[in-house]
Design an enzyme around this catalytic site. Structure first.
Site, PDB file in Angstrom:
ATOM      1  N   ASN A   8     -14.875 -30.287  -4.844  1.00 40.68           N
ATOM      2  CA  ASN A   8     -15.898 -29.331  -4.431  1.00 40.68           C
ATOM      3  C   ASN A   8     -17.250 -30.016  -4.597  1.00 40.68           C
ATOM      4  O   ASN A   8     -17.769 -30.112  -5.700  1.00 40.68           O
ATOM      5  CB  ASN A   8     -15.803 -28.072  -5.308  1.00 40.68           C
ATOM      6  N   LYS A  10     -20.042 -28.997  -3.671  1.00 37.65           N
ATOM      7  CA  LYS A  10     -21.167 -28.050  -3.811  1.00 37.65           C
ATOM      8  C   LYS A  10     -22.303 -28.494  -2.890  1.00 37.65           C
ATOM      9  O   LYS A  10     -22.047 -28.970  -1.793  1.00 37.65           O
ATOM     10  CB  LYS A  10     -21.586 -27.932  -5.276  1.00 37.65           C
ATOM     11  N   HIS A  91     -15.921 -18.430  -5.005  1.00 32.03           N
ATOM     12  CA  HIS A  91     -16.359 -19.259  -6.137  1.00 32.03           C
ATOM     13  C   HIS A  91     -17.362 -18.461  -6.970  1.00 32.03           C
ATOM     14  O   HIS A  91     -18.155 -17.696  -6.434  1.00 32.03           O
ATOM     15  CB  HIS A  91     -16.983 -20.552  -5.606  1.00 32.03           C
ATOM     16  N   GLU A  93     -20.058 -19.238  -8.250  1.00 26.91           N
ATOM     17  CA  GLU A  93     -21.472 -19.434  -7.869  1.00 26.91           C
ATOM     18  C   GLU A  93     -21.835 -18.545  -6.684  1.00 26.91           C
ATOM     19  O   GLU A  93     -22.982 -18.111  -6.566  1.00 26.91           O
ATOM     20  CB  GLU A  93     -21.730 -20.922  -7.585  1.00 26.91           C
ATOM     21  N   GLU A 158     -10.965 -20.635 -12.579  1.00 30.57           N
ATOM     22  CA  GLU A 158     -12.159 -21.352 -13.017  1.00 30.57           C
ATOM     23  C   GLU A 158     -12.946 -20.478 -13.987  1.00 30.57           C
ATOM     24  O   GLU A 158     -13.746 -19.632 -13.551  1.00 30.57           O
ATOM     25  CB  GLU A 158     -13.054 -21.693 -11.816  1.00 30.57           C
ATOM     26  N   GLY A 164     -19.294 -26.959 -15.024  1.00 33.21           N
ATOM     27  CA  GLY A 164     -20.489 -27.785 -15.192  1.00 33.21           C
ATOM     28  C   GLY A 164     -20.988 -27.890 -16.623  1.00 33.21           C
ATOM     29  O   GLY A 164     -22.105 -28.346 -16.858  1.00 33.21           O
ATOM     30  N   SER A 203     -15.069 -28.372 -15.349  1.00 34.22           N
ATOM     31  CA  SER A 203     -15.255 -29.577 -16.174  1.00 34.22           C
ATOM     32  C   SER A 203     -14.015 -30.462 -16.235  1.00 34.22           C
ATOM     33  O   SER A 203     -13.726 -31.058 -17.278  1.00 34.22           O
ATOM     34  CB  SER A 203     -15.724 -29.202 -17.588  1.00 34.22           C
TER      35      SER A 203
HETATM   36  P1  PGA Z   1     -17.232 -28.729 -12.399  1.00 28.37           P
HETATM   37  O1  PGA Z   1     -17.171 -27.619 -11.225  1.00 28.37           O
HETATM   38  O2  PGA Z   1     -16.036 -29.611 -12.237  1.00 28.37           O
HETATM   39  O3  PGA Z   1     -18.535 -29.457 -12.136  1.00 28.37           O
HETATM   40  O4  PGA Z   1     -17.220 -27.995 -13.685  1.00 28.37           O
HETATM   41  C1  PGA Z   1     -15.951 -27.044 -10.841  1.00 28.37           C
HETATM   42  C2  PGA Z   1     -16.201 -26.014  -9.758  1.00 28.37           C
HETATM   43  O5  PGA Z   1     -17.205 -25.298  -9.839  1.00 28.37           O
HETATM   44  O6  PGA Z   1     -15.398 -25.898  -8.803  1.00 28.37           O
END
Ligand code: PGA
Length: 243
Positions: A8, A10, A91, A93, A158, A164, A203
């Protein structure tokens, strides 16, 4: 089934990055499936760079309608037209910053399925919900309302607090949550739930991937930050158990 390692990106990446990244990830040994989900403008050039390879391409969102007066939005059919086969939906976000509710996610999932895309539906609890002992109930509720009848696709667990942050749940918490997701899927979808992959995301890094990917009911990983570096994505993919 081989595990799926999904990148991903982003809102990161640019055109100039694509060729070298595609060349690097094509050196993967191939025992995990790879999926790259870049921002919309990079989909079509990525499709060209990955044409004829086993690496799949996905987007990070779509609108629930097939077309219409929706300034700034992109439909599932447009994603398929650009070469995408998958789309990440719901997601955290998007849920947090764009106000997406479970019903919005379910409508997008239906649109994705109608366009013959494979939806990757994200669910996960906040830190406050985990601390309150509500994580499993919260994720069960999200599943119940985010998946349309007849759902077919991929799930991604998640935990919001792990995205993150460099923090991950304990192996026993991941095992408990993935088992709860599987049983909720069986309740909702019956026998069709058996073959659905449940990814872990939050993460995932080369250093912790092996310990996460070997857990029961973990069908792969959704990788954010670490997926931007091809070598790190490859290192994670190499941790997937051979089937
Ligand atoms: P991350 O993000 O690996 O940077 O924690 C995972 C995600 O949001 O899909």
């Amino acid at each position: 089934m081989p595990q799926l390692i999904a990148a991903n990106w982003k809102m990161f990446g640019k055109l100039a990055d694509i060729r070298a990244y595609a060349t690097d990830i094509l050196t993967a040994s191939g025992h995990a499936e790879l999926l790259i989900c870049p921002p919309f403008p990079l989909l079509e050039p990525f499709a060209q760079a990955l044409a004829g390879t086993p690496v799949a391409l996905g987007a990070q969102d779509c609108h629930a309608a097939a077309s219409g007066a929706h300034t700034g939005d992109v439909s599932a059919t447009m994603l398929a037209d650009c070469g995408a086969t998958h789309v990440i939906l719901g997601h955290s976000e998007r849920r947090q910053h764009h106000g997406e509710r479970d019903a919005d996610v379910a409508a997008k999932v239906s649109a994705a399925m109608a366009a013959k895309l494979i939806p990757i539906v994200c669910v996960g609890e906040s830190e406050a919900e985990r601390d309150a002992g509500q994580a499993i109930q919260m994720v069960r509720d999200q599943l119940l309302h985010s998946l349309p009848a007849g759902f077919s696709g991929i799930l991604a667990y998640e935990p919001i607090w792990a995205i993150g942050t460099g923090r991950t749940p304990s192996p026993s918490d991941v095992v408990a949550m993935h088992a709860a997701i599987r049983s909720a899927l069986v309740e909702q979808l019956g026998g069709a739930a058996a073959g659905l992959r449940i990814l872990y995301g939050g993460s995932v890094k080369p250093g912790n991937a092996a310990s996460l990917l070997r857990l029961p009911e973990v069908g792969g990983a959704l990788v954010g930050g670490a997926s931007l570096v091809a070598a790190d994505l490859l290192a994670i993919a190499e941790c997937a158990p051979r089937v």
